[in-house]
Design a protein around this motif. Sequence first.
Motif, PDB file in Angstrom:
ATOM      1  N   GLN A  31      21.225  20.223   2.046  1.00 20.71           N
ATOM      2  CA  GLN A  31      20.233  21.248   1.512  1.00 20.71           C
ATOM      3  C   GLN A  31      20.591  22.628   2.069  1.00 20.71           C
ATOM      4  OE1 GLN A  31      16.339  19.821   2.309  1.00 20.71           O
ATOM      5  NE2 GLN A  31      16.718  17.790   2.051  1.00 20.71           N
ATOM      6  N   ALA A  32      21.054  23.105   3.248  1.00 20.10           N
ATOM      7  CA  ALA A  32      21.371  24.294   3.456  1.00 20.10           C
ATOM      8  C   ALA A  32      22.703  24.792   2.810  1.00 20.10           C
ATOM      9  CB  ALA A  32      21.302  24.547   5.032  1.00 20.10           C
ATOM     10  N   GLY A  33      23.528  24.097   2.408  1.00 18.97           N
ATOM     11  CA  GLY A  33      24.768  24.257   1.664  1.00 18.97           C
ATOM     12  C   GLY A  33      25.830  24.729   2.652  1.00 18.97           C
ATOM     13  N   VAL A  34      25.757  24.337   3.961  1.00 18.45           N
ATOM     14  CA  VAL A  34      26.664  24.545   5.063  1.00 18.45           C
ATOM     15  C   VAL A  34      28.040  23.904   4.824  1.00 18.45           C
ATOM     16  CG1 VAL A  34      24.735  25.206   6.723  1.00 18.45           C
ATOM     17  CG2 VAL A  34      25.685  22.930   6.714  1.00 18.45           C
ATOM     18  N   GLU A  35      29.024  24.338   5.706  1.00 17.08           N
ATOM     19  CA  GLU A  35      30.199  23.788   5.841  1.00 17.08           C
ATOM     20  C   GLU A  35      30.463  23.171   7.073  1.00 17.08           C
ATOM     21  OE1 GLU A  35      33.667  26.351   5.345  1.00 17.08           O
ATOM     22  OE2 GLU A  35      32.655  27.510   3.635  1.00 17.08           O
ATOM     23  N   VAL A  36      30.928  21.865   7.098  1.00 16.12           N
ATOM     24  CA  VAL A  36      31.326  21.007   8.346  1.00 16.12           C
ATOM     25  C   VAL A  36      32.483  21.359   8.767  1.00 16.12           C
ATOM     26  CG1 VAL A  36      31.357  18.650   9.448  1.00 16.12           C
ATOM     27  CG2 VAL A  36      29.769  18.927   7.616  1.00 16.12           C
ATOM     28  N   LEU A  37      32.330  21.907  10.387  1.00 18.57           N
ATOM     29  CA  LEU A  37      33.579  22.169  10.855  1.00 18.57           C
ATOM     30  C   LEU A  37      34.234  21.333  12.125  1.00 18.57           C
ATOM     31  CD1 LEU A  37      32.687  25.960  11.711  1.00 18.57           C
ATOM     32  CD2 LEU A  37      33.977  25.035   9.912  1.00 18.57           C
ATOM     33  N   LEU A  50      25.405  12.250  18.696  1.00 17.16           N
ATOM     34  CA  LEU A  50      26.108  13.023  17.315  1.00 17.16           C
ATOM     35  C   LEU A  50      25.941  14.396  17.421  1.00 17.16           C
ATOM     36  CD1 LEU A  50      27.086  12.964  14.574  1.00 17.16           C
ATOM     37  CD2 LEU A  50      24.525  12.946  13.532  1.00 17.16           C
ATOM     38  N   GLY A  51      27.114  15.009  17.589  1.00 21.68           N
ATOM     39  CA  GLY A  51      27.567  16.328  17.430  1.00 21.68           C
ATOM     40  C   GLY A  51      28.192  16.898  16.266  1.00 21.68           C
ATOM     41  N   VAL A  52      27.557  18.012  15.606  1.00 25.00           N
ATOM     42  CA  VAL A  52      28.056  18.523  14.293  1.00 25.00           C
ATOM     43  C   VAL A  52      28.224  20.018  14.494  1.00 25.00           C
ATOM     44  CG1 VAL A  52      27.843  18.554  11.805  1.00 25.00           C
ATOM     45  CG2 VAL A  52      26.875  16.731  13.209  1.00 25.00           C
ATOM     46  N   LEU A  53      29.341  20.425  14.185  1.00 21.24           N
ATOM     47  CA  LEU A  53      29.647  22.023  14.355  1.00 21.24           C
ATOM     48  C   LEU A  53      29.545  22.318  12.992  1.00 21.24           C
ATOM     49  CD1 LEU A  53      30.024  24.570  15.898  1.00 21.24           C
ATOM     50  CD2 LEU A  53      32.394  24.146  15.315  1.00 21.24           C
ATOM     51  N   VAL A  54      28.595  23.429  12.480  1.00 21.08           N
ATOM     52  CA  VAL A  54      28.677  23.715  11.015  1.00 21.08           C
ATOM     53  C   VAL A  54      28.358  25.357  10.795  1.00 21.08           C
ATOM     54  CG1 VAL A  54      27.390  21.905  10.071  1.00 21.08           C
ATOM     55  CG2 VAL A  54      25.946  23.759  10.880  1.00 21.08           C
ATOM     56  N   THR A  55      29.018  25.857   9.729  1.00 24.84           N
ATOM     57  CA  THR A  55      28.516  27.457   9.471  1.00 24.84           C
ATOM     58  C   THR A  55      27.360  27.519   9.501  1.00 24.84           C
ATOM     59  OG1 THR A  55      28.951  26.844   7.155  1.00 24.84           O
ATOM     60  CG2 THR A  55      30.942  27.360   8.093  1.00 24.84           C
ATOM     61  N   ALA A  56      26.851  28.831   9.908  1.00 21.58           N
ATOM     62  CA  ALA A  56      25.355  28.901   9.970  1.00 21.58           C
ATOM     63  C   ALA A  56      25.189  29.655   8.625  1.00 21.58           C
ATOM     64  CB  ALA A  56      25.371  30.137  11.216  1.00 21.58           C
ATOM     65  N   PRO A  57      23.939  29.220   7.854  1.00 27.91           N
ATOM     66  CA  PRO A  57      23.628  29.793   6.884  1.00 27.91           C
ATOM     67  C   PRO A  57      22.845  31.006   7.050  1.00 27.91           C
ATOM     68  CG  PRO A  57      22.210  28.142   7.245  1.00 27.91           C
ATOM     69  CD  PRO A  57      23.296  28.124   8.443  1.00 27.91           C
ATOM     70  N   HIS A  58      22.516  32.032   5.992  1.00 23.68           N
ATOM     71  CA  HIS A  58      21.822  33.303   6.289  1.00 23.68           C
ATOM     72  C   HIS A  58      20.521  32.883   6.709  1.00 23.68           C
ATOM     73  CE1 HIS A  58      20.443  37.372   5.555  1.00 23.68           C
ATOM     74  NE2 HIS A  58      19.430  36.718   4.983  1.00 23.68           N
ATOM     75  N   ASP A  59      19.728  31.948   6.514  1.00 19.08           N
ATOM     76  CA  ASP A  59      18.416  31.732   7.144  1.00 19.08           C
ATOM     77  C   ASP A  59      18.672  30.606   8.009  1.00 19.08           C
ATOM     78  OD1 ASP A  59      15.856  31.396   7.825  1.00 19.08           O
ATOM     79  OD2 ASP A  59      15.160  31.045   5.803  1.00 19.08           O
ATOM     80  N   TRP A  60      19.402  30.796   9.069  1.00 18.41           N
ATOM     81  CA  TRP A  60      19.763  29.797  10.071  1.00 18.41           C
ATOM     82  C   TRP A  60      18.663  29.115  10.815  1.00 18.41           C
ATOM     83  CZ3 TRP A  60      18.850  30.662  15.280  1.00 18.41           C
ATOM     84  CH2 TRP A  60      18.562  31.837  15.642  1.00 18.41           C
ATOM     85  N   LYS A  61      17.608  30.069  11.004  1.00 24.49           N
ATOM     86  CA  LYS A  61      16.381  29.595  11.677  1.00 24.49           C
ATOM     87  C   LYS A  61      15.701  28.500  10.839  1.00 24.49           C
ATOM     88  CE  LYS A  61      15.583  34.045  14.409  1.00 24.49           C
ATOM     89  NZ  LYS A  61      14.900  35.159  14.396  1.00 24.49           N
ATOM     90  N   ARG A  62      15.777  28.816   9.530  1.00 30.91           N
ATOM     91  CA  ARG A  62      14.978  27.793   8.895  1.00 30.91           C
ATOM     92  C   ARG A  62      15.690  26.336   8.997  1.00 30.91           C
ATOM     93  NH1 ARG A  62      15.254  25.982   3.145  1.00 30.91           N
ATOM     94  NH2 ARG A  62      13.391  25.325   2.573  1.00 30.91           N
TER      95      ARG A  62
END
Length: 404
Positions: A31-37, A50-62
């Motif tokens: 829903q946040a449209g991030v990329e999985v790294l 479970l550990g997931v590293l993703v790009t941070a969206p503009h509204d990362w706090k949300r």
Amino acid sequence: MDPEAPKTLLITLTGKDRPGVTAAVFDRLAQAGVEVLDIEQIVLRRRLVLGVLVTAPHDWKRLSAQVERAADELQMQVEVERGVGDNRVRAVGRSHVTVIGSPLRASAMAAIAGRIADSGANIDRMERMARYPVTAIDLHVSGIAPERLRVMLAKEAASQGVDVAVQPANLLRRGMRLIVMDVDSTLVQGEVIEMLAAHAGVEAEVARVTEAAMRGELDFAESLHHRVALLAGVPASALDEVYRDLVLAPGARTMVRTLRRLGYRFALVSGGFSQITDRLARDLHIDFARANELEIVDGVLTGRIVGPVVDRAGKATALREFAAACGVSEEAVIAIGDGANDLDMLNAAGLGIAYNAKPMVRDAADTAVNVPYLDAIVYLLGISREEVEAADAAAGIVTPAPPV
């Protein structure tokens, strides 16, 4: 633009495993449209990490708040870290370090991990290969040459009473390979020549000479001629009795069966006798076999060998010839043996394994396996016990259930 906005988020979820956990987390991320790294997930005794590293969206706090709500709904714990870099494995000096113990104590793992840390290397990943009848753990290590790491960990392994194998992390581990095995006290328990000697009433003397030869104290060819001479007059039918009484090493059939499914080829190279090894090769579907031929005249052993002795040098020669016949390099050969006459063969192979071997052989080999299960070799090749049992079950082969 928020100067504190992170470039990445590391989301770590822990708790009781159940179907749908991973899907629920990725639904929020989608829903946040991030990329999985990067992703790492393990289940240990029904506990999920479970550990997931993703790009941070503009509204990362949300997004962080949404992930925390999802964790609450799943009754799990979550941690969101900002600005975590990608987990890049160092390109220089990459190894697979397989630790085998029965049992495998925490103190041994602490010691092995400590030596790796002392070298400046890093453990990038750990996974269990088996928990029964031995515990086998595979460590992915980077930052040190495999040759240096092997020397460093060999002493620690001996001190801790565990087996440690260090192999370069390359494509060779996944390719078709040739397994060249010694027979006496490796593929089978005990020594065939001693079993034959029992029929001549000279078992004790033959056993004494065999032990000295395996320790490297006697020339192998000379000792073999001496021992075979003591067998003169033994009926050839004794060979049939000896073969019926042979006991394979625990896990021998499992190892051969498993690796043959993957296209591996097998060879027996023995300082023993072709009258035994040829039958073993047929029964186990082994591709090649080379051993000494006992001379038989009028139905009895003459006490002589036909042709040249398959000695220490002869074993290495056979390995090279079988590798050429298979079309593989010597680097793609795994040799397994226990005695001094196996040393040249072990050194000629890409991976030489001392299996329940004499001390001088353990010290000279690339690695040592001292648990009494020959199928522990498959763990060194990145094959887990679960994969072995699943393949056996698909073929209708039932394996004993491990203890709870």
